[in-house]
Design a protein around this motif. Structure first.
Motif, PDB file in Angstrom:
ATOM      1  N   LEU A 159       4.992  10.346  -5.116  1.00  0.00           N
ATOM      2  CA  LEU A 159       5.981  11.390  -4.729  1.00  0.00           C
ATOM      3  C   LEU A 159       7.087  11.274  -5.675  1.00  0.00           C
ATOM      4  O   LEU A 159       7.721  12.440  -6.298  1.00  0.00           O
ATOM      5  CB  LEU A 159       6.465  11.308  -3.385  1.00  0.00           C
ATOM      6  CG  LEU A 159       5.059  11.387  -2.266  1.00  0.00           C
ATOM      7  CD1 LEU A 159       5.912  11.236  -0.895  1.00  0.00           C
ATOM      8  CD2 LEU A 159       4.310  12.625  -2.541  1.00  0.00           C
ATOM      9  N   GLU A 160       7.672   9.919  -6.060  1.00  0.00           N
ATOM     10  CA  GLU A 160       8.969   9.861  -7.002  1.00  0.00           C
ATOM     11  C   GLU A 160       8.411  10.156  -8.338  1.00  0.00           C
ATOM     12  O   GLU A 160       9.223  10.828  -8.981  1.00  0.00           O
ATOM     13  CB  GLU A 160       9.238   8.558  -7.004  1.00  0.00           C
ATOM     14  CG  GLU A 160      10.213   8.132  -7.734  1.00  0.00           C
ATOM     15  CD  GLU A 160      10.900   6.696  -7.881  1.00  0.00           C
ATOM     16  OE1 GLU A 160      10.381   5.866  -7.008  1.00  0.00           O
ATOM     17  OE2 GLU A 160      11.769   6.270  -8.521  1.00  0.00           O
ATOM     18  N   TYR A 161       7.152   9.991  -8.885  1.00  0.00           N
ATOM     19  CA  TYR A 161       6.797  10.405 -10.247  1.00  0.00           C
ATOM     20  C   TYR A 161       6.566  11.673 -10.617  1.00  0.00           C
ATOM     21  O   TYR A 161       6.725  12.462 -11.552  1.00  0.00           O
ATOM     22  CB  TYR A 161       5.864   9.551 -10.853  1.00  0.00           C
ATOM     23  CG  TYR A 161       5.503   9.677 -12.144  1.00  0.00           C
ATOM     24  CD1 TYR A 161       4.406  10.341 -12.701  1.00  0.00           C
ATOM     25  CD2 TYR A 161       6.493   9.339 -13.245  1.00  0.00           C
ATOM     26  CE1 TYR A 161       4.184  10.413 -14.162  1.00  0.00           C
ATOM     27  CE2 TYR A 161       6.104   9.407 -14.548  1.00  0.00           C
ATOM     28  CZ  TYR A 161       5.081  10.181 -14.945  1.00  0.00           C
ATOM     29  OH  TYR A 161       4.874  10.160 -16.347  1.00  0.00           O
TER      30      TYR A 161
ATOM     31  N   ALA B 108       0.933  -1.269   0.035  1.00  0.00           N
ATOM     32  CA  ALA B 108       0.082   0.011   0.102  1.00  0.00           C
ATOM     33  C   ALA B 108       0.927   1.226   0.000  1.00  0.00           C
ATOM     34  O   ALA B 108       0.579   2.222  -0.738  1.00  0.00           O
ATOM     35  CB  ALA B 108      -0.935  -0.011   1.292  1.00  0.00           C
ATOM     36  N   ASP B 109       1.951   1.170   0.696  1.00  0.00           N
ATOM     37  CA  ASP B 109       2.946   2.348   0.760  1.00  0.00           C
ATOM     38  C   ASP B 109       3.485   2.705  -0.599  1.00  0.00           C
ATOM     39  O   ASP B 109       3.880   4.038  -0.973  1.00  0.00           O
ATOM     40  CB  ASP B 109       3.971   2.087   1.699  1.00  0.00           C
ATOM     41  CG  ASP B 109       3.464   2.307   3.114  1.00  0.00           C
ATOM     42  OD1 ASP B 109       4.447   1.964   4.040  1.00  0.00           O
ATOM     43  OD2 ASP B 109       2.359   2.956   3.304  1.00  0.00           O
ATOM     44  N   LEU B 110       3.525   1.840  -1.564  1.00  0.00           N
ATOM     45  CA  LEU B 110       4.076   1.815  -2.774  1.00  0.00           C
ATOM     46  C   LEU B 110       3.109   3.091  -3.544  1.00  0.00           C
ATOM     47  O   LEU B 110       3.727   3.544  -4.413  1.00  0.00           O
ATOM     48  CB  LEU B 110       4.110   0.543  -3.696  1.00  0.00           C
ATOM     49  CG  LEU B 110       5.218  -0.274  -3.276  1.00  0.00           C
ATOM     50  CD1 LEU B 110       5.008  -1.770  -3.815  1.00  0.00           C
ATOM     51  CD2 LEU B 110       6.684   0.113  -3.539  1.00  0.00           C
ATOM     52  N   ILE B 111       1.901   2.897  -3.469  1.00  0.00           N
ATOM     53  CA  ILE B 111       1.118   3.850  -4.162  1.00  0.00           C
ATOM     54  C   ILE B 111       1.418   5.299  -3.734  1.00  0.00           C
ATOM     55  O   ILE B 111       1.758   5.970  -4.922  1.00  0.00           O
ATOM     56  CB  ILE B 111      -0.182   3.618  -3.927  1.00  0.00           C
ATOM     57  CG1 ILE B 111      -0.739   2.172  -3.979  1.00  0.00           C
ATOM     58  CG2 ILE B 111      -1.324   4.548  -4.455  1.00  0.00           C
ATOM     59  CD1 ILE B 111      -2.141   1.778  -3.334  1.00  0.00           C
TER      60      ILE B 111
ATOM     61  N   PRO C  37       1.921  22.882 -10.289  1.00  0.00           N
ATOM     62  CA  PRO C  37       0.664  22.689  -9.496  1.00  0.00           C
ATOM     63  C   PRO C  37       0.118  21.501  -9.882  1.00  0.00           C
ATOM     64  O   PRO C  37      -0.399  20.662  -8.893  1.00  0.00           O
ATOM     65  CB  PRO C  37       0.028  23.844 -10.163  1.00  0.00           C
ATOM     66  CG  PRO C  37       0.644  24.787 -10.532  1.00  0.00           C
ATOM     67  CD  PRO C  37       1.853  24.269 -11.049  1.00  0.00           C
ATOM     68  N   ALA C  38       0.532  20.802 -10.980  1.00  0.00           N
ATOM     69  CA  ALA C  38      -0.182  19.546 -11.062  1.00  0.00           C
ATOM     70  C   ALA C  38       0.695  18.299 -10.098  1.00  0.00           C
ATOM     71  O   ALA C  38       0.154  17.525  -9.778  1.00  0.00           O
ATOM     72  CB  ALA C  38      -0.096  19.040 -12.567  1.00  0.00           C
ATOM     73  N   ASP C  39       1.815  18.495 -10.297  1.00  0.00           N
ATOM     74  CA  ASP C  39       2.735  17.691  -9.157  1.00  0.00           C
ATOM     75  C   ASP C  39       2.650  17.811  -7.965  1.00  0.00           C
ATOM     76  O   ASP C  39       2.216  16.972  -7.285  1.00  0.00           O
ATOM     77  CB  ASP C  39       4.136  17.809  -9.723  1.00  0.00           C
ATOM     78  CG  ASP C  39       4.731  17.201 -10.938  1.00  0.00           C
ATOM     79  OD1 ASP C  39       3.960  17.052 -11.821  1.00  0.00           O
ATOM     80  OD2 ASP C  39       5.866  16.751 -11.134  1.00  0.00           O
TER      81      ASP C  39
END
Ligand code: 5U9
Length: 130
Positions: A83-85, A75-78, A91-93
């Protein structure tokens, strides 16, 4: 033995209820299905282990998780992937990072408030015994 299967059945019910509550929360819509590689072709160049809420539900039904910590590793991968991508200042990020942080905190608050500590320890003892 049968008592252990009763415990794991109850863990799956808790994890399905948690995951379904996240899936219906409008803030987490971007996290409900795998990222569409046609729409986001560079996604797999950045993210090694994609994860999403529908895949968590599939894994629960496949009896993948014997403890809450095993579920949280996936679940933490989600939110970690989001955050990584999406690292930029635009603003979108920032918007999707805000939602990723809300997902992280919402999961942990529900687990802290609703999962019995003794029940969690029994699941961990079943995992250690296998
Ligand atoms: C699930 C996830 O992390 C995701 C889906 S789309 C996206 N990011 C964008 O579409 C752009 C905003 N800057 C890139 N992130």
């Amino acid at each position: 033995e049968e008592q252990e299967e009763d415990v794991l059945r109850e863990l799956r019910l808790f994890l399905r209820n948690l995951t379904e509550r996240l899936m219906v929360d409008r803030r987490f819509k971007a996290f409900t299905k795998p990222v569409d590689i046609e729409e986001v072709p560079d996604y797999l160049m950045v993210i090694q282990k994609p994860m999403d809420l529908s895949t968590l539900l599939y894994n629960i039904d496949e009896h993948k998780y014997v403890t809450v910590d095993e579920f949280l590793s996936d679940a933490d991968l989600i939110w970690q992937n989001a955050l990584e991508y999406n690292p930029d200042r635009d603003p979108a990020d920032r918007h999707i990072r805000h939602r990723a942080c809300a997902l992280k905190d919402t999961m942990r608050v529900i687990i802290r408030d609703e999962l019995d500590k003794d029940f969690q320890r029994i699941c961990e003892e079943i995992r250690e015994s296998r």
